[in-house]
Design an enzyme around this catalytic site. Structure first.
Site, PDB file in Angstrom:
ATOM      1  N   ASP A 109       1.177   5.122   1.383  1.00 23.85           N
ATOM      2  CA  ASP A 109       0.670   6.122   2.316  1.00 23.85           C
ATOM      3  C   ASP A 109       1.288   7.477   1.993  1.00 23.85           C
ATOM      4  OD1 ASP A 109      -0.754   4.161   3.662  1.00 23.85           O
ATOM      5  OD2 ASP A 109       0.903   3.720   5.025  1.00 23.85           O
ATOM      6  N   ASP A 118       8.169   4.209  13.667  1.00 23.58           N
ATOM      7  CA  ASP A 118       8.851   3.276  14.559  1.00 23.58           C
ATOM      8  C   ASP A 118      10.337   3.115  14.219  1.00 23.58           C
ATOM      9  OD1 ASP A 118       8.020   1.997  12.231  1.00 23.58           O
ATOM     10  OD2 ASP A 118       6.976   0.367  13.253  1.00 23.58           O
ATOM     11  N   ASP A 159       0.843  -1.192   0.000  1.00 21.42           N
ATOM     12  CA  ASP A 159       0.000   0.000   0.000  1.00 21.42           C
ATOM     13  C   ASP A 159       0.881   1.246   0.000  1.00 21.42           C
ATOM     14  OD1 ASP A 159       0.811   0.045   2.733  1.00 21.42           O
ATOM     15  OD2 ASP A 159      -0.933  -1.200   3.221  1.00 21.42           O
TER      16      ASP A 159
HETATM   17  P1  ATP Z   1       3.801  -3.067   5.619  1.00 18.33           P
HETATM   18  O1  ATP Z   1       2.665  -2.232   5.076  1.00 18.33           O
HETATM   19  O2  ATP Z   1       4.755  -3.566   4.634  1.00 18.33           O
HETATM   20  O3  ATP Z   1       3.349  -4.094   6.578  1.00 18.33           O
HETATM   21  P2  ATP Z   1       4.554  -0.565   6.809  1.00 18.33           P
HETATM   22  O4  ATP Z   1       5.893  -0.098   7.311  1.00 18.33           O
HETATM   23  O5  ATP Z   1       3.939   0.176   5.687  1.00 18.33           O
HETATM   24  O6  ATP Z   1       4.705  -2.088   6.504  1.00 18.33           O
HETATM   25  P3  ATP Z   1       2.141  -0.006   8.221  1.00 18.33           P
HETATM   26  O7  ATP Z   1       1.562  -0.747   9.363  1.00 18.33           O
HETATM   27  O8  ATP Z   1       1.432   0.023   6.922  1.00 18.33           O
HETATM   28  O9  ATP Z   1       3.609  -0.556   8.056  1.00 18.33           O
HETATM   29  O10 ATP Z   1       2.380   1.487   8.741  1.00 18.33           O
HETATM   30  C1  ATP Z   1       2.811   2.551   7.906  1.00 18.33           C
HETATM   31  C2  ATP Z   1       3.864   3.407   8.619  1.00 18.33           C
HETATM   32  O11 ATP Z   1       3.308   3.944   9.825  1.00 18.33           O
HETATM   33  C3  ATP Z   1       5.086   2.623   9.058  1.00 18.33           C
HETATM   34  O12 ATP Z   1       6.047   2.547   8.053  1.00 18.33           O
HETATM   35  C4  ATP Z   1       5.552   3.428  10.238  1.00 18.33           C
HETATM   36  O13 ATP Z   1       6.291   4.560   9.809  1.00 18.33           O
HETATM   37  C5  ATP Z   1       4.263   3.910  10.870  1.00 18.33           C
HETATM   38  N1  ATP Z   1       3.787   2.980  11.909  1.00 18.33           N
HETATM   39  C6  ATP Z   1       2.874   1.985  11.787  1.00 18.33           C
HETATM   40  N2  ATP Z   1       2.661   1.348  12.944  1.00 18.33           N
HETATM   41  C7  ATP Z   1       3.445   1.945  13.833  1.00 18.33           C
HETATM   42  C8  ATP Z   1       3.691   1.763  15.232  1.00 18.33           C
HETATM   43  N3  ATP Z   1       3.062   0.803  15.904  1.00 18.33           N
HETATM   44  N4  ATP Z   1       4.568   2.602  15.821  1.00 18.33           N
HETATM   45  C9  ATP Z   1       5.193   3.565  15.115  1.00 18.33           C
HETATM   46  N5  ATP Z   1       5.026   3.785  13.823  1.00 18.33           N
HETATM   47  C10 ATP Z   1       4.165   3.000  13.175  1.00 18.33           C
HETATM   48 MG    MG Z   2       2.042  -0.178   4.806  1.00 18.33          MG
END
Ligand code: ATP
Ligand code: MG
Length: 451
Positions: free
Chosen positions: A65, A145, A63
């Site tokens: 963002d 994070d 996805d």
């Molecule tokens: P993926 O979508 O591949 O699982 P992602 O890094 O995009 O990994 P998401 O859960 O979609 O993870 O979250 C998007 C962004 O939001 C992350 O890259 C991070 O910067 C932030 N984020 C998400 N969850 C947390 C958390 N629990 N604590 C801190 N930052 C977070």
């Molecule tokens: Mg993501």
């Protein structure tokens, strides 16, 4: 590699387009539309988070963002196909058919007093939430994070903004928390599960300082709402890297906080029990790699099978039948497990059935066996039987007998089950596998198990 806490620099390192590999051709057309329209309206617009990390790694993001200085109402006004979600911190979702682009306004801390006052954890999600306090991009970085998740791709000139050393960390395949690791894990213990997941999925190494803290703080996962843990369970085990996730969770002392009964049954591991789980996980990963469907109910059932069988054995004896004992044990363990991970009923109910049906494989004759093989839950139960047999937890001859039986045409199946004589009358004959002996059914090859 340094273990010192990684902080947010006041000014970003700007990596120009000529020095990174992110190409617009790999970015979703819809995400580009959103970015360009924000930019043309005079706002800052960045792609952020996992998508930037994945693009740098040459992977396809799942996805995209967007982060911007436009406020949610401004975003709402720019996109007819958008709606605002979230009560405490509002986000805009811009919808294009099945694809949703999430647009978040930079989040700030407000002043210290304000920040302290707003520091609270949402009841439903366990996430640290502050009321809508908008900020600038430097402040927004703090809510990320890992450094690898805190890179911003600027649509204005296609550069990448790096406030935390994340660009170097992505290339070194390193997972490092932003700020003081203990504070960040305590703020949101799910970050420990995310560390295990990213290490598994991306083949990254968790920074030594962070990794050493996880076993100490793993118990904090017990306080995370069960609904949120189900979401994390899916991301850990249904995304094609289940086996690697399992190894990371075990190594970091997190698995026992997700599956306490299974962890107890496993003990220190390294034996047939661990092989049984590893094989099931590898099987799930192979299915995902081939784009075949996977269901959480199967893996949950695999995780619970050992403890269920043990408890059923303790309950059984003369008091109840094997089937009843398995049914009671499966019901109890499913209930205990769902207190920890909120598994929806549509998965937990068939999972219990699959477990209790394991006793049905002992019955290799008669109309009941025929009804079983034709039942909706047979396939999953059979797949579990095959895994059990491979791990020495069920009779391989019995598993083989059921494998071959399925491949016979219906009349022959009836005959094998003693429901018909070769001539057609239904006088019963003794059939079924001979334990430890040669197979009597002559069918060419065993079909590979699925789940
Ligand atoms: P993926 O979508 O591949 O699982 P992602 O890094 O995009 O990994 P998401 O859960 O979609 O993870 O979250 C998007 C962004 O939001 C992350 O890259 C991070 O910067 C932030 N984020 C998400 N969850 C947390 C958390 N629990 N604590 C801190 N930052 C977070
Ligand atoms: Mg993501």
């Amino acid at each position: 590699m340094s273990d010192t806490p990684h902080s947010v620099q006041p000014a970003p390192q700007v990596i120009p387009r000529s020095e990174h590999n992110i190409s617009r051709a790999d970015i979703s057309k819809n995400a580009l539309k959103v970015l360009y329209r924000l930019k043309d309206a005079g706002y800052q617009a960045f792609l952020v988070g996992g998508s930037v990390r994945d693009l740098l790694l040459g992977r396809h993001p799942k996805d995209f963002d967007v982060a911007t200085d436009a406020h949610p109402e401004d975003v709402r006004a720019l996109f007819g196909n958008s709606r605002l979600i979230g009560r405490r911190f509002r986000l805009a979702h811009v919808r294009f058919g099945h694809e949703i682009i999430e647009v978040a306004t930079f989040r700030g801390f407000g002043n210290e007093e304000q920040a302290a006052g707003h520091r609270e954890v949402s009841e439903e999600t366990g996430r640290l939430i502050r009321d809508n306090v908008y900020g600038n991009i430097e402040e927004d970085v703090w809510r990320r994070d890992f450094t690898a998740n805190s890179l911003y791709y600027n649509i204005a000139d296609y550069s990448v903004w790096d406030f935390t050393g994340g660009f170097a960390d992505v290339h070194a395949r390193r997972l490092r928390l932003i700020g003081d690791p203990e504070t960040r894990f305590r703020e949101d213990p799910v970050r420990m599960l995310r560390a295990a997941r990213f290490a598994a999925k991306l083949d990254f190494e968790i920074d030594a300082g962070c990794a050493a803290l996880i076993p100490e703080l793993a118990h904090l996962v017990d306080g995370v709402p069960a609904a949120r843990l189900f979401e994390e369970f899916l991301k850990l085990f249904q995304a094609g890297h289940a086996q690697a996730s399992f190894r990371q969770l075990r190594r970091l002392g997190l698995f026992e906080h997700l599956f306490p009964a299974t962890a107890q049954w496993l003990g220190p591991g390294g034996d047939a029990r661990e092989c049984f789980l590893e094989e099931a996980l590898a099987n799930t990963d192979a299915r995902v790699a081939e784009d075949r469907p996977v269901t959480p109910m199967f893996l949950l059932g695999v995780f619970l099978w050992g403890p269920v069988a043990d408890r059923a054995a303790a309950l059984g004896g003369d008091a109840m039948s094997d089937f009843q004992a398995l049914a009671v044990a499966a019901g109890e363990l499913a209930r205990e497990q769902t207190e920890r991970i909120a598994v929806p009923k549509r998965f937990s109910v068939p999972m219990r059935e699959m477990l209790q049906l394991q006793s049905r494989f002992e019955r290799t004759r008669g109309a009941r066996a025929l009804a079983f093989i034709e039942s909706k839950r047979f396939r999953a139960a059979y797949d579990l039987l095959v895994l059990r047999a491979r791990a020495g937890n069920a009779d391989p001859d019995l598993a083989h007998w059921w494998t071959t039986l399925q491949q016979l045409p219906p009349e022959q199946q009836r005959r094998e089950l003693g429901l018909e004589r070769p001539g057609g009358s239904s006088r019963r004959r003794r059939r079924g596998p001979r334990r430890g002996g040669a197979q009597r059914l002559a069918v060419p090859s065993e079909s590979p198990p699925g789940n």
